[in-house]
Design a protein around this motif. Structure first.
Motif, PDB file in Angstrom:
ATOM      1  N   ASP A   4      -6.734   6.585  -3.930  1.00 26.91           N
ATOM      2  CA  ASP A   4      -6.090   6.288  -2.658  1.00 26.91           C
ATOM      3  C   ASP A   4      -6.892   5.232  -1.901  1.00 26.91           C
ATOM      4  O   ASP A   4      -8.118   5.162  -1.990  1.00 26.91           O
ATOM      5  N   VAL A   5      -6.177   4.415  -1.131  1.00 28.44           N
ATOM      6  CA  VAL A   5      -6.847   3.415  -0.312  1.00 28.44           C
ATOM      7  C   VAL A   5      -7.651   4.140   0.763  1.00 28.44           C
ATOM      8  O   VAL A   5      -7.110   4.939   1.528  1.00 28.44           O
ATOM      9  N   LEU A  68      -9.226  -5.101   8.284  1.00 27.88           N
ATOM     10  CA  LEU A  68     -10.361  -4.290   7.855  1.00 27.88           C
ATOM     11  C   LEU A  68     -10.824  -4.756   6.478  1.00 27.88           C
ATOM     12  O   LEU A  68     -10.001  -4.994   5.591  1.00 27.88           O
ATOM     13  N   ASN A  69     -12.137  -4.867   6.329  1.00 30.74           N
ATOM     14  CA  ASN A  69     -12.735  -5.124   5.013  1.00 30.74           C
ATOM     15  C   ASN A  69     -13.295  -3.797   4.485  1.00 30.74           C
ATOM     16  O   ASN A  69     -14.137  -3.175   5.129  1.00 30.74           O
ATOM     17  N   ALA A  93     -13.731  -3.911  -3.587  1.00 26.19           N
ATOM     18  CA  ALA A  93     -13.619  -4.437  -2.224  1.00 26.19           C
ATOM     19  C   ALA A  93     -12.212  -4.970  -2.017  1.00 26.19           C
ATOM     20  O   ALA A  93     -11.619  -5.556  -2.927  1.00 26.19           O
ATOM     21  N   TYR A  94     -11.658  -4.724  -0.847  1.00 26.63           N
ATOM     22  CA  TYR A  94     -10.336  -5.251  -0.535  1.00 26.63           C
ATOM     23  C   TYR A  94     -10.181  -5.374   0.971  1.00 26.63           C
ATOM     24  O   TYR A  94     -10.953  -4.810   1.760  1.00 26.63           O
ATOM     25  N   TYR A 116      -2.435  -3.843  -4.123  1.00 28.84           N
ATOM     26  CA  TYR A 116      -3.007  -2.599  -4.629  1.00 28.84           C
ATOM     27  C   TYR A 116      -2.837  -2.491  -6.143  1.00 28.84           C
ATOM     28  O   TYR A 116      -3.677  -1.924  -6.834  1.00 28.84           O
ATOM     29  N   GLU A 117      -1.749  -3.033  -6.657  1.00 30.26           N
ATOM     30  CA  GLU A 117      -1.552  -3.026  -8.103  1.00 30.26           C
ATOM     31  C   GLU A 117      -2.610  -3.883  -8.787  1.00 30.26           C
ATOM     32  O   GLU A 117      -3.178  -3.495  -9.811  1.00 30.26           O
ATOM     33  N   ILE A 118      -2.876  -5.048  -8.215  1.00 27.70           N
ATOM     34  CA  ILE A 118      -3.925  -5.919  -8.767  1.00 27.70           C
ATOM     35  C   ILE A 118      -5.271  -5.203  -8.722  1.00 27.70           C
ATOM     36  O   ILE A 118      -6.047  -5.202  -9.686  1.00 27.70           O
ATOM     37  N   MET A 119      -5.557  -4.578  -7.589  1.00 33.88           N
ATOM     38  CA  MET A 119      -6.826  -3.870  -7.418  1.00 33.88           C
ATOM     39  C   MET A 119      -6.971  -2.728  -8.424  1.00 33.88           C
ATOM     40  O   MET A 119      -8.009  -2.580  -9.084  1.00 33.88           O
TER      41      MET A 119
END
Length: 350
Positions: A4-5, A68-69, A93-94, A116-119
């Protein structure tokens, strides 16, 4: 999976999206389904920065974005039960952004699910490559150790590496080197090194696992080295517990293993006395076991239940042996046993 993010402004659906991707992807890492291994992935040490961007966000009524980082680590563990067999950590990191009135957030961040898919795939690929490298390094050492392909090489590897990732593979390869004739001594030597070897015994050796608790065929063989055969045969008959009405080939195999005619006859008598529904040929007794004629007659009565019992008995013994295997090998061992001995009756009984 827990990908989860950890922070940001994502919707609940977007926050759980990486977890869905991870579950789908990891299913493709393995050759088949099973419960021997579990894969756990989670985010750790996550921290957010950029909260001060909320000030211009409110002052401009959402024209300027707030962002937000988020930084942290993603952790993958491959477990057998509660034991961690492999662990890997990767940095993650995102950036996430929020804008109420104008799409200026896209200048700072990226569309939620796409990013999020890329991450998620980036993290999973790094974990997968680390796991592949680990298995490859383990396998390279194993193949070098057994490169001769001889019985002695495999046996030495088992003795030197009792908790090896490739323990069951070694036992399987070793079983394939059995001589075509008079193989019992070969199998017994392997079992002496590693009890789990019984998983790979040929089916004709199932008979060694028949009989009541503490008096199975292999127990009788062990007891016969210290106890008079006549007395031991009397104990078998008195217990009145079934073994099997052995066929000619099975009697020959039992004799090859070291059982006397008197003991084999006692097992046949006990089986005949406890199986009235399966007719037993006349004349099956201690004196008759040595005759080829009576052996052929005994082979006529082969109750299917006895054959299933042999499979189940061997399955039970194999699972018990798996309990003695340390680490990951125990799980692989149980998987092999259940795959080989999958009769429904065994599942119900055990």
């Amino acid at each position: 999976m827990e990908l989860d993010v950890a922070g940001g402004y994502a919707s609940p659906n977007d926050r759980t999206y990486p977890t869905q991707l991870a579950n789908d992807e990891i299913q493709r890492w393995f050759a088949g389904n099973g419960d021997d291994l579990t894969v756990h992935i989670r985010n750790e040490n996550t921290r957010d920065s950029g909260w001060l961007s909320m000030v211009p966000y409110f002052l401009t009524l959402g024209i300027l974005p707030s962002w937000l980082n988020t930084e942290g680590e993603t952790v993958m563990e491959v477990k057998a039960g509660d034991e961690v067999l492999f662990a890997n950590r990767e940095d993650v990191a995102y950036k996430s952004a929020l804008s109420m009135l104008l799409p200026t957030a896209y200048l700072v961040g990226s569309p939620g699910k796409q990013q999020y898919e890329i991450m998620a795939h980036d993290q999973l690929n790094r974990h997968k490559h680390a796991l592949q490298a680990f298995i490859t390094s383990q396998q390279a050492g194993y193949e070098t150790a057994v490169s001769d392909g001889t019985v002695e090489a495999y046996r030495q590897y088992l003795q030197a590496n009792p908790d090896s990732f490739f323990r069951m593979e070694t036992l399987r390869r070793l079983s394939e080197l059995a001589p075509e004739k008079q193989a019992l001594a070969f199998h017994r030597d392997n079992i002496a090194i590693d009890n789990t070897y019984i998983v790979y015994l040929p089916d004709e050796y199932d008979i060694w696992f028949l009989g009541p608790a503490n008096m199975k065929v292999y127990d009788v063989l062990r007891l016969s080295s210290a106890e008079d055969d006549v007395l031991l045969a009397s104990r078998i008959r008195a217990a009145n517990q079934p073994y099997k009405v052995f066929s000619s080939d099975e009697i020959a195999l039992l004799k090859e293993g070291g059982l006397s005619s008197a003991l084999i006859a006692a097992m046949i008598d006990a089986s005949a006395n406890t199986a009235p529904s399966s007719p037993v040929p006349d004349g099956v007794s201690s004196a008759a076991v040595d005759s080829e004629t009576t052996e052929a007659s005994a082979a006529v009565a082969q109750p299917g239940a006895a054959d299933i019992a042999g499979q189940c008995a061997k399955r039970y013994a194999a699972l018990k042996a798996c309990d003695q295997v340390p680490s990951f090998g125990a799980n692989v061992c149980r998987s092999q046993v259940k795959k080989k001995y999958s009769h429904m009756a065994c599942e119900l009984i055990q």
